[in-house]
Design a protein around this motif. Structure first.
Motif, PDB file in Angstrom:
ATOM      1  N   HIS A 270      13.149  33.314 -14.631  1.00  0.00           N
ATOM      2  CA  HIS A 270      13.278  31.979 -14.040  1.00  0.00           C
ATOM      3  C   HIS A 270      12.745  30.890 -14.976  1.00  0.00           C
ATOM      4  CE1 HIS A 270      12.529  34.465 -10.152  1.00  0.00           C
ATOM      5  NE2 HIS A 270      13.781  34.544 -10.522  1.00  0.00           N
ATOM      6  N   ASN A 271      12.850  31.131 -16.276  1.00  0.00           N
ATOM      7  CA  ASN A 271      12.392  30.145 -17.262  1.00  0.00           C
ATOM      8  C   ASN A 271      10.899  29.871 -17.171  1.00  0.00           C
ATOM      9  OD1 ASN A 271      14.977  29.830 -18.308  1.00  0.00           O
ATOM     10  ND2 ASN A 271      15.484  28.364 -16.692  1.00  0.00           N
ATOM     11  N   THR A 272      10.139  30.843 -16.666  1.00  0.00           N
ATOM     12  CA  THR A 272       8.683  30.687 -16.607  1.00  0.00           C
ATOM     13  C   THR A 272       8.053  31.486 -17.739  1.00  0.00           C
ATOM     14  OG1 THR A 272       8.408  32.553 -15.115  1.00  0.00           O
ATOM     15  CG2 THR A 272       8.709  30.372 -14.110  1.00  0.00           C
TER      16      THR A 272
ATOM     17  N   GLN B 222       0.888  34.595 -18.900  1.00  0.00           N
ATOM     18  CA  GLN B 222       0.543  35.959 -18.491  1.00  0.00           C
ATOM     19  C   GLN B 222       0.930  36.234 -17.030  1.00  0.00           C
ATOM     20  OE1 GLN B 222      -3.672  36.808 -18.365  1.00  0.00           O
ATOM     21  NE2 GLN B 222      -3.341  38.927 -19.003  1.00  0.00           N
ATOM     22  N   ASP B 223       0.796  35.209 -16.173  1.00  0.00           N
ATOM     23  CA  ASP B 223       1.123  35.368 -14.756  1.00  0.00           C
ATOM     24  C   ASP B 223       2.391  34.599 -14.374  1.00  0.00           C
ATOM     25  OD1 ASP B 223      -1.368  36.569 -14.806  1.00  0.00           O
ATOM     26  OD2 ASP B 223      -2.397  34.912 -13.809  1.00  0.00           O
ATOM     27  N   CYS B 224       3.207  34.228 -15.344  1.00  0.00           N
ATOM     28  CA  CYS B 224       4.378  33.358 -15.099  1.00  0.00           C
ATOM     29  C   CYS B 224       3.916  32.087 -14.389  1.00  0.00           C
ATOM     30  CB  CYS B 224       5.444  34.061 -14.260  1.00  0.00           C
ATOM     31  SG  CYS B 224       5.916  35.662 -14.880  1.00  0.00           S
ATOM     32  N   GLN B 225       2.798  31.555 -14.810  1.00  0.00           N
ATOM     33  CA  GLN B 225       2.149  30.446 -14.095  1.00  0.00           C
ATOM     34  C   GLN B 225       2.542  29.086 -14.655  1.00  0.00           C
ATOM     35  OE1 GLN B 225       0.901  32.169 -16.486  1.00  0.00           O
ATOM     36  NE2 GLN B 225      -0.882  31.299 -17.479  1.00  0.00           N
ATOM     37  N   ARG B 226       3.483  29.061 -15.572  1.00  0.00           N
ATOM     38  CA  ARG B 226       3.929  27.765 -16.083  1.00  0.00           C
ATOM     39  C   ARG B 226       5.395  27.883 -16.522  1.00  0.00           C
ATOM     40  NH1 ARG B 226       3.847  28.873 -21.443  1.00  0.00           N
ATOM     41  NH2 ARG B 226       2.237  30.279 -22.217  1.00  0.00           N
ATOM     42  N   CYS B 227       5.998  26.748 -16.826  1.00  0.00           N
ATOM     43  CA  CYS B 227       7.373  26.760 -17.314  1.00  0.00           C
ATOM     44  C   CYS B 227       7.398  27.165 -18.775  1.00  0.00           C
ATOM     45  CB  CYS B 227       8.007  25.379 -17.155  1.00  0.00           C
ATOM     46  SG  CYS B 227       8.291  24.926 -15.447  1.00  0.00           S
ATOM     47  N   ARG B 228       8.446  27.831 -19.158  1.00  0.00           N
ATOM     48  CA  ARG B 228       8.573  28.283 -20.531  1.00  0.00           C
ATOM     49  C   ARG B 228       8.786  27.096 -21.453  1.00  0.00           C
ATOM     50  NH1 ARG B 228      13.358  32.003 -20.679  1.00  0.00           N
ATOM     51  NH2 ARG B 228      14.318  30.359 -21.902  1.00  0.00           N
ATOM     52  N   GLY B 229       8.403  27.271 -22.704  1.00  0.00           N
ATOM     53  CA  GLY B 229       8.606  26.221 -23.694  1.00  0.00           C
ATOM     54  C   GLY B 229      10.052  25.766 -23.682  1.00  0.00           C
ATOM     55  N   GLY B 230      10.278  24.458 -23.693  1.00  0.00           N
ATOM     56  CA  GLY B 230      11.633  23.947 -23.645  1.00  0.00           C
ATOM     57  C   GLY B 230      12.117  23.736 -22.227  1.00  0.00           C
ATOM     58  N   PHE B 231      11.314  24.157 -21.251  1.00  0.00           N
ATOM     59  CA  PHE B 231      11.699  23.980 -19.853  1.00  0.00           C
ATOM     60  C   PHE B 231      10.577  23.260 -19.116  1.00  0.00           C
ATOM     61  CE2 PHE B 231      14.316  27.339 -21.347  1.00  0.00           C
ATOM     62  CZ  PHE B 231      15.517  27.132 -20.709  1.00  0.00           C
TER      63      PHE B 231
ATOM     64  N   CYS C  36      14.488  23.796 -11.331  1.00  0.00           N
ATOM     65  CA  CYS C  36      14.202  22.990 -12.523  1.00  0.00           C
ATOM     66  C   CYS C  36      15.187  23.378 -13.591  1.00  0.00           C
ATOM     67  CB  CYS C  36      12.780  23.266 -12.989  1.00  0.00           C
ATOM     68  SG  CYS C  36      12.534  24.911 -13.588  1.00  0.00           S
ATOM     69  N   GLU C  37      15.441  22.478 -14.481  1.00  0.00           N
ATOM     70  CA  GLU C  37      16.322  22.729 -15.600  1.00  0.00           C
ATOM     71  C   GLU C  37      17.640  23.306 -15.142  1.00  0.00           C
ATOM     72  OE1 GLU C  37      13.844  20.869 -18.179  1.00  0.00           O
ATOM     73  OE2 GLU C  37      15.943  21.361 -18.205  1.00  0.00           O
ATOM     74  N   CYS C  38      18.012  24.428 -15.654  1.00  0.00           N
ATOM     75  CA  CYS C  38      19.378  24.886 -15.446  1.00  0.00           C
ATOM     76  C   CYS C  38      19.507  25.898 -14.314  1.00  0.00           C
ATOM     77  CB  CYS C  38      19.928  25.451 -16.745  1.00  0.00           C
ATOM     78  SG  CYS C  38      19.820  24.250 -18.086  1.00  0.00           S
ATOM     79  N   ASN C  39      18.484  25.990 -13.495  1.00  0.00           N
ATOM     80  CA  ASN C  39      18.560  26.881 -12.340  1.00  0.00           C
ATOM     81  C   ASN C  39      18.927  28.317 -12.703  1.00  0.00           C
ATOM     82  OD1 ASN C  39      17.986  25.014 -10.120  1.00  0.00           O
ATOM     83  ND2 ASN C  39      19.824  23.983 -10.870  1.00  0.00           N
ATOM     84  N   GLY C  40      18.614  28.677 -13.915  1.00  0.00           N
ATOM     85  CA  GLY C  40      18.887  30.048 -14.324  1.00  0.00           C
ATOM     86  C   GLY C  40      20.332  30.309 -14.693  1.00  0.00           C
TER      87      GLY C  40
END
Ligand SMILES: *[C@@H]1O[C@H](CO)[C@@H](O)[C@H](O)[C@H]1NC(C)=O
Ligand SMILES: *[C@@H]1O[C@H](CO)[C@@H](O)[C@H](O)[C@H]1NC(C)=O
Ligand SMILES: *[C@@H]1O[C@H](CO)[C@@H](O)[C@H](O)[C@H]1NC(C)=O
Ligand SMILES: *[C@@H]1O[C@H](CO)[C@@H](O)[C@H](O)[C@H]1NC(C)=O
Ligand SMILES: *[C@@H]1O[C@H](CO)[C@@H](O)[C@H](O)[C@H]1NC(C)=O
Ligand SMILES: [Ca+2]
Length: 498
Positions: free
Chosen positions: A302-304, A307-316, A338-342
Motif C-alpha cells: 500500500h505504498n507504506t 519497520q511497522d509500515c508506519q509511514r508512507c514510502r519515499g515518493g508517496f 493516497c497517491e495512486c491507490n495502489g
C-alpha cells in the motif's frame, strides 16, 4: 503453538498472496496482517544483574520438595551442568527439559532479584497467552513489564504475587473480573504464585485468550466482535502491543512457608520456557514479516514503509499516512486513499499546474490518483478504492445498448424495447431478437384468433391444414385464406411501426 492454529489460521496461501490482492475469486477474505508465530524463535534474551546465572563458580543446590537432597550442581563450565539464559527459548527435543537457573539465595535477607529482558525491537501484537514455565517452583512475586519503544521506557503489564496486597498494595483480581470497559487495566493476580508444589503447576500466564473472550465470547466464536472493538476502542490494540518484555523476578518460591535461613540453597529461579504467540504489527499494511539484518521487519504494501509500515514510502509522501483498519469485516481496508491507490507505481509532477499525477493507472482506473474508472467500467461500491477489482466492466449488451459506456452505478443506456443493467432483456411486449423487438402475438394481449397458437411471439399456427399461408405465418388471425385480411393489415401496421 497449538493455540495459534485455531486462533488465527490466516496464514497466506502462498508467496504471491499480497494484501492488495486480497479480493477476488479464490482469495481469502482476511485483514492484511502477517500470520502469528511463536516469537520465542526471534527473541534476544538478556538477564540482569550480571552474575545472576548460576555456575560461576560452581554451586550446589537443593529442592523445595526434598530440601535434604542437595546433590544437584550447577557448573557453567560443564555443558551438562550449565544453565545459560538461551535455554529459556530453545526447542526442547526428546523430552529433555532445559532451563536457565540463577544463583541461590545464599545472601538472604538481601532480596534475590533477577530481570529477564526479551527484546525483539519490533512492534508485536500478542495473539494468545504468554506462558512462562518455571522449574522448581513459581516465584512468590514478580512483575511482567512491557516496552513499546524498543526498551526506552517500560510499563507494568501484570503483577503476580501470592499476596497482592502485601507485595504491591493491590487487591487481587482475575481476568474474569474484567469487563469490556476496563479490559486494559493492569491487574495483580494471585492465581500463579501460590505454592501448590513445584511439579504440579509450573506456568505463569499472561492471559490473552481470556481477555479476547470478553469480546469474542467463550471459545472465541465471535472474532468479528473482537476486530470491531480493536478498531473502535481506544487503547485496545496498543494494550496487546509491545516491542520488548521484561520479567522482574522479586522473590523466589518458598515452598508454602517462611524463609528457612538454615537452608538457603533451595531458593532460586529456574525458567525452562517462554512462549510468546504474537504477530508482527504492520498496521494492516503487510501480510509478511521477515528477519532482515537480524531484525524483524514488515514487508510493507500500500505504498507504506518503515519497520511497522508506519509511514508512507519515499515518493508517496504528499498525503498523510494512516493505519489500515479491520473494518469493514472481514477483509478490513488499507485506508491508503493516497497517491495512486495502489493502481500505479509511478507519479509524474506537472510543473506548470503544480500537480502530481499518477501515470499508467492499472486495473481499468484513470484519474490523477487513479481514483476513477475508465470509460466502459464502473466502480464496485462494495470494494475499497485500492482493490484490484475496483472497476467492473460495464459489459453493455452490444445489441440492446445505445453506448458501450455505463453510469456510475453501472447502468447501460438501452435502445427502445431493451432493459436491464446491461440492456440484455426486453420490456414487456417485446421479445429478444438481436435487441428488443416488439411482439406480434402473445398469449395475453395479442392473442391468435380462431384457435391459433402464437409461436415465438412472431406468428400464429392455425388448427387444421386447410387455411391460408401468408397470414398463418405472420399474423395473429387464422381465419384467412391469404390475401389482404384484417389480420394481415394489422400485421403490416405493426411492422411499419417498428
Ligand atoms: C530490573 O529492571 C528495572 C526496570 O524495569 C530496574 O529498575 C531494576 O533495577 C532491574 N533490576 C535488576 C536486578 O537489574
Ligand atoms: C534493541 O535495541 C536496543 C537499543 O537500540 C539495542 O541495545 C539492542 O541490542 C536491540 N536488540 C535487538 C534484539 O535488536
Ligand atoms: C471492571 O468493571 C466491572 C464492571 O464495571 C467491575 O465489576 C470490575 O470490578 C472492574 N474490574 C476492575 C479490575 O476494576
Ligand atoms: C463487487 O465486489 C463484491 C465483493 O468482492 C463482489 O461480490 C461483487 O460481485 C462485485 N460486483 C461486481 C459487479 O463485480
Ligand atoms: C396437416 O397436414 C399434415 C401433412 O400435410 C398432416 O400430417 C396432418 O395430419 C394434417 N393435420 C390436420 C389437422 O389435418
Ligand atoms: Ca528450555
Amino acid at each position: 503453538s497449538i493455540h495459534l492454529v485455531y486462533l488465527f489460521s490466516n496464514r497466506p496461501s502462498g508467496p504471491l498472496d499480497a494484501c492488495s490482492l486480497g479480493a477476488g475469486p479464490g482469495r481469502q477474505a482476511l485483514p492484511c496482517q502477517p500470520p502469528p508465530t511463536n516469537m520465542k524463535e526471534f527473541m534476544q534474551i538478556r538477564v540482569d544483574p550480571p552474575g545472576i546465572t548460576c555456575g560461576n563458580p560452581p554451586e550446589r543446590f537443593c529442592t523445595l520438595e526434598n530440601p535434604y537432597l542437595c546433590s544437584d550442581e550447577c557448573d557453567a563450565s560443564s555443558p551438562d551442568l550449565s544453565h545459560p539464559p538461551q535455554l529459556m527459548g530453545d526447542r526442547e527435543r526428546g523430552g529433555l527439559i532445559t532451563y536457565w537457573q540463577t544463583i541461590t539465595w545464599s545472601r538472604y535477607p538481601e532480596p534475590l532479584l533477577a530481570n529477564i529482558t526479551l527484546s525483539w525491537n519490533k512492534s508485536l501484537e500478542v495473539v494468545d497467552d504468554i506462558i512462562i514455565t518455571f522449574e522448581y517452583g513459581r516465584p512468590t512475586s514478580m512483575v511482567l513489564e512491557k516496552s513499546m519503544d524498543k526498551g526506552a521506557t517500560w510499563q507494568p503489564y501484570q503483577f503476580y504475587a501470592d499476596d497482592c496486597l502485601e507485595a504491591f498494595g493491590m487487591s487481587p483480581k482475575q481476568v474474569s473480573d474484567l469487563a469490556p470497559t476496563n479490559l486494559t487495566r493492569v491487574i495483580c493476580t494471585e492465581k500463579y504464585s501460590r505454592w501448590v508444589g513445584a511439579k504440579e503447576e509450573k506456568n505463569v500466564v499472561f492471559e490473552v485468550r481470556a481477555r479476547f473472550g470478553v469480546f469474542a465470547g467463550p471459545k472465541l466464536i465471535n472474532m468479528d466482535a473482537l476486530y470491531v472493538r480493536m478498531e473502535t476502542m481506544k487503547g485496545l490494540r496498543d494494550f496487546f502491543t509491545f516491542s520488548n518484555l521484561r520479567l522482574r523476578l522479586l522473590r523466589p518460591a518458598l515452598g508454602g512457608t517462611y524463609v528457612q535461613r538454615d537452608n538457603l540453597l533451595k531458593y532460586f529461579y529456574a525458567v525452562s520456557n517462554i512462549d510468546v504467540p504474537a504477530r508482527c504489527r504492520c498496521n494492516l499494511h503487510a501480510s509478511r514479516c521477515v528477519l532482515r539484518d537480524a531484525t524483524l521487519q514488515c514487508e510493507c504494501e500500500h505504498n507504506t514503509g518503515g519497520q511497522d509500515c508506519q509511514r508512507c514510502r519515499g515518493g508517496f509522501r504528499s498525503r498523510s499516512w494512516r493505519p489500515g483498519s479491520y473494518l469493514p469485516l472481514p477483509r478490513g481496508a488499507a485506508n491508503t486513499y493516497c497517491e495512486c491507490n495502489g493502481h500505479s507505481n509511478r507519479c509524474s509532477y506537472i510543473d506548470f499546474i503544480n500537480v502530481v499525477t499518477c501515470v499508467s493507472c492499472k486495473h481499468n482506473t484513470r484519474g490523477q490518483s487513479c481514483q476513477y474508472c475508465r470509460l466502459g467500467y464502473y466502480r464496485n461500491a462494495s470494494l475499497p478504492l485500492d482493490d484490484d477489482n475496483i472497476c467492473a466492466d460495464c459489459d453493455c449488451d452490444p445489441d440492446g445498448s445505445a453506448s458501450p459506456h455505463c453510469s456510475d452505478s453501472g447502468l447501460c443506456r438501452c435502445k427502445a424495447g431493451a432493459t436491464g443493467r446491461r440492456c440484455d432483456s426486453c420490456v414487456s411486449g417485446f421479445t429478444w431478437r438481436g435487441g428488443g423487438a416488439e411482439n406480434l402475438c402473445d398469449s395475453e394481449r395479442l392473442l391468435c384468433q380462431n384457435g391459433g397458437t402464437c409461436v415465438d411471439f412472431l406468428r400464429c399456427t392455425c388448427p387444421g391444414n386447410s387455411t391460408g399461408t401468408s397470414v398463418r405465418k405472420m399474423g395473429r388471425c387464422c381465419d384467412d385464406e391469404g390475401g389482404a385480411s384484417a389480420a394481415l393489415k394489422h400485421f403490416l401496421l405493426l411492422a411499419t411501426r417498428r
